[in-house]
Design an enzyme around this catalytic site. Structure first.
Site, mmCIF file in Angstrom:
data_model
loop_
_atom_site.group_PDB
_atom_site.id
_atom_site.type_symbol
_atom_site.label_atom_id
_atom_site.label_comp_id
_atom_site.label_asym_id
_atom_site.label_seq_id
_atom_site.Cartn_x
_atom_site.Cartn_y
_atom_site.Cartn_z
ATOM 1 N N GLY A 170 0.834 -1.209 0.000
ATOM 2 C CA GLY A 170 0.000 0.000 0.000
ATOM 3 C C GLY A 170 0.863 1.252 0.000
ATOM 4 O O GLY A 170 1.909 1.281 0.629
ATOM 5 N N ARG B 183 13.323 10.401 -2.230
ATOM 6 C CA ARG B 183 14.191 11.562 -2.492
ATOM 7 C C ARG B 183 15.496 11.455 -1.714
ATOM 8 O O ARG B 183 16.581 11.709 -2.243
ATOM 9 C CB ARG B 183 13.452 12.848 -2.111
ATOM 10 N N ARG C 59 0.938 -4.867 -5.977
ATOM 11 C CA ARG C 59 1.048 -6.154 -5.286
ATOM 12 C C ARG C 59 1.385 -7.153 -6.394
ATOM 13 O O ARG C 59 0.835 -7.091 -7.486
ATOM 14 C CB ARG C 59 -0.255 -6.512 -4.596
ATOM 15 N N ASP D 273 5.457 -5.216 5.886
ATOM 16 C CA ASP D 273 6.226 -6.434 6.185
ATOM 17 C C ASP D 273 6.144 -7.466 5.053
ATOM 18 O O ASP D 273 7.089 -8.242 4.854
ATOM 19 C CB ASP D 273 5.857 -7.033 7.545
ATOM 20 N N ASP E 294 -0.460 1.741 8.503
ATOM 21 C CA ASP E 294 -1.007 0.934 9.606
ATOM 22 C C ASP E 294 -0.163 0.902 10.877
ATOM 23 O O ASP E 294 -0.651 0.491 11.926
ATOM 24 C CB ASP E 294 -1.219 -0.513 9.137
ATOM 25 N N ASP F 115 2.125 -1.205 11.718
ATOM 26 C CA ASP F 115 1.991 -2.579 12.214
ATOM 27 C C ASP F 115 3.259 -3.409 11.985
ATOM 28 O O ASP F 115 3.183 -4.622 11.830
ATOM 29 C CB ASP F 115 0.793 -3.266 11.528
ATOM 30 N N GLY G 131 -7.457 -0.418 9.548
ATOM 31 C CA GLY G 131 -6.766 -1.258 10.524
ATOM 32 C C GLY G 131 -7.455 -2.604 10.649
ATOM 33 O O GLY G 131 -8.328 -2.783 11.490
ATOM 34 N N ARG G 132 -7.099 -3.533 9.738
ATOM 35 C CA ARG G 132 -7.756 -4.839 9.752
ATOM 36 C C ARG G 132 -7.274 -5.699 10.912
ATOM 37 O O ARG G 132 -8.045 -6.337 11.595
ATOM 38 C CB ARG G 132 -7.491 -5.569 8.430
HETATM 39 P P1 ATP Z 1 0.822 -2.996 3.447
HETATM 40 O O1 ATP Z 1 1.122 -3.062 4.919
HETATM 41 O O2 ATP Z 1 0.588 -1.630 2.979
HETATM 42 O O3 ATP Z 1 -0.241 -3.982 3.001
HETATM 43 P P2 ATP Z 1 2.814 -4.877 2.552
HETATM 44 O O4 ATP Z 1 4.192 -4.675 2.040
HETATM 45 O O5 ATP Z 1 2.684 -5.686 3.805
HETATM 46 O O6 ATP Z 1 2.179 -3.447 2.683
HETATM 47 P P3 ATP Z 1 1.779 -7.038 0.912
HETATM 48 O O7 ATP Z 1 0.676 -7.033 -0.091
HETATM 49 O O8 ATP Z 1 1.739 -8.008 2.024
HETATM 50 O O9 ATP Z 1 1.899 -5.525 1.412
HETATM 51 O O10 ATP Z 1 3.167 -7.296 0.135
HETATM 52 C C1 ATP Z 1 3.534 -6.511 -0.992
HETATM 53 C C2 ATP Z 1 4.203 -7.410 -2.015
HETATM 54 O O11 ATP Z 1 5.391 -7.988 -1.432
HETATM 55 C C3 ATP Z 1 3.376 -8.614 -2.463
HETATM 56 O O12 ATP Z 1 2.455 -8.280 -3.487
HETATM 57 C C4 ATP Z 1 4.462 -9.542 -2.961
HETATM 58 O O13 ATP Z 1 4.887 -9.161 -4.251
HETATM 59 C C5 ATP Z 1 5.600 -9.290 -1.974
HETATM 60 N N1 ATP Z 1 5.548 -10.299 -0.889
HETATM 61 C C6 ATP Z 1 4.713 -10.333 0.176
HETATM 62 N N2 ATP Z 1 4.916 -11.439 0.939
HETATM 63 C C7 ATP Z 1 5.900 -12.131 0.308
HETATM 64 C C8 ATP Z 1 6.571 -13.375 0.584
HETATM 65 N N3 ATP Z 1 6.239 -14.117 1.650
HETATM 66 N N4 ATP Z 1 7.545 -13.762 -0.254
HETATM 67 C C9 ATP Z 1 7.873 -13.029 -1.339
HETATM 68 N N5 ATP Z 1 7.280 -11.851 -1.657
HETATM 69 C C10 ATP Z 1 6.315 -11.405 -0.856
#
Ligand code: ATP
Length: 322
Positions: free
Chosen positions: A14, A24, A75, A106, A130, A132, A173-174
């Site tokens: 996100g 930057r 994603r 994460d 979030d 988190d 905040g899920r």
């Molecule tokens: P947000 O907290 O905003 O949702 P996020 O980074 O946790 O951010 P995710 O959708 O969980 O969002 O992960 C973003 C991208 O990171 C995924 O679409 C995928 O490409 C990659 N990713 C997530 N988990 C894994 C994993 N276990 N192994 C490899 N790539 C991953």
């Protein structure tokens, strides 16, 4: 040019206000230290497709105050597969790059770790509204999201007061109630409903009634997305209290807007720190805001179990809303 003079940066997951300030800082501090800095567009998806462009000083001009991310984000399901991870790493290696800054949540850090297994030095900057991520007190974007909620609630409060009504406001905040807790405390919410803390709607209704009986002319209840179905909560409160309420779902406005001064500041600090640890030869590092300082921690810290819920703030919010 050798590997140790090149670094790339991407945003993933996100978007969050303040990511641009981090981009930057990576680009400008990198160039200041004679590095070639590359921007990867559309997160890991763009990386797999080779959307990699060298950034200049001017590429990041005039962006600190803008929300979202100039590198775009995505994603990418392919990154969960080994083949996708190898392809992503190879795109960098083919350009003589073996270092990558990943700005995201994460999930994005897990993607980074997969790249580390394929020969890439990785640096994670926590960017998500979030807040988190284990191992950092704050993430880029959280402060802006909280400010957005506070601003929106102050507008809702005007109509709530005029109609002498209870308003139930759903915030993002899920799995983590951080936005709800901080904004609820900041605006003096009557009740804050979080995924982490069980609640009793009968008790909340009694509290609402007590407030109205002693002359309150409105009530605001903040509900984190993950606390339960907002419509069912509203219906039950109406049934128990016997008076009407209104629901507002703030939704994606919490992701947008110009970053707060703090998030732009945090973005600058974290982006700068990522280049600092790159120059020190480190890898698999996450940049963390801890005890009012920006420090480097092992990236795997982000995957450790979450710290137990801190009841201090929650209890204070309850005490203030008697
Ligand atoms: P947000 O907290 O905003 O949702 P996020 O980074 O946790 O951010 P995710 O959708 O969980 O969002 O992960 C973003 C991208 O990171 C995924 O679409 C995928 O490409 C990659 N990713 C997530 N988990 C894994 C994993 N276990 N192994 C490899 N790539 C991953």
């Amino acid at each position: 040019m050798s590997f140790d003079k090149k670094i790339a940066v991407l945003t993933s997951g996100g978007d969050a206000p303040g990511m641009n300030a981090a981009i930057r800082a990576v680009v400008r501090k990198g160039i200041y230290h004679d590095l070639k800095v590359y921007g990867v567009y559309h997160g890991f998806e763009g990386l797999i497709n080779g959307e990699i462009q060298e950034m200049q000083l001017g590429s990041v001009a005039d962006i600190v105050h803008r929300g979202g991310t100039i590198l775009k984000t995505a994603r990418c399901p392919e990154m969960y597969e080994e083949a996708g991870q190898k392809k992503a790493a190879q795109q960098l290696l083919d350009k003589g790059i073996n270092a990558l800054v990943v700005i995201g949540g994460d999930g994005s850090f897990r993607g980074a770790l997969a790249l580390a297994k394929n020969g890439i030095r990785v640096f994670g900057i926590p960017g998500t509204i979030d807040n988190d991520i284990t191992g950092t007190d704050l993430t880029i974007g959280f402060d802006t999201a909280v400010n957005t909620v506070v601003e929106a609630v102050s507008k809702i409060r005007d109509t709530a007061t005029s109609h002498e009504r209870a308003f139930i406001v759903e915030v993002m905040g899920r799995n983590c109630g951080a936005i709800a807790l901080r904004s609820g405390l900041a605006i003096g919410a009557e009740s804050i409903l979080l995924p982490e803390v069980p609640f009793d709607l009968q008790e909340i209704s009694d509290k609402l009634l007590r407030g109205f009986r002693r002359g309150k002319n409105h009530s605001i209840i903040i509900v984190a997305e993950g606390a339960g179905n907002i419509w069912e909560i509203a219906e039950k409160l109406k049934e128990y209290s016997g008076f009407d309420n209104r629901v507002t779902i703030l939704g994606h406005i919490q992701r947008g807007g110009s970053p707060s001064a703090f998030d732009s500041f945090l973005g600058a600090l974290m982006g700068g720190k990522a280049i600092e640890v790159f120059l020190e030869g480190k890898s698999e590092v996450m940049i963390s805001f801890s005890n009012n300082d920006v420090i480097a921690k092992p990236l795997k810290t982000a995957f450790e179990p979450k710290e137990p819920f801190n009841y201090k703030l929650y209890d204070l919010a309850s005490e203030l809303a008697i």
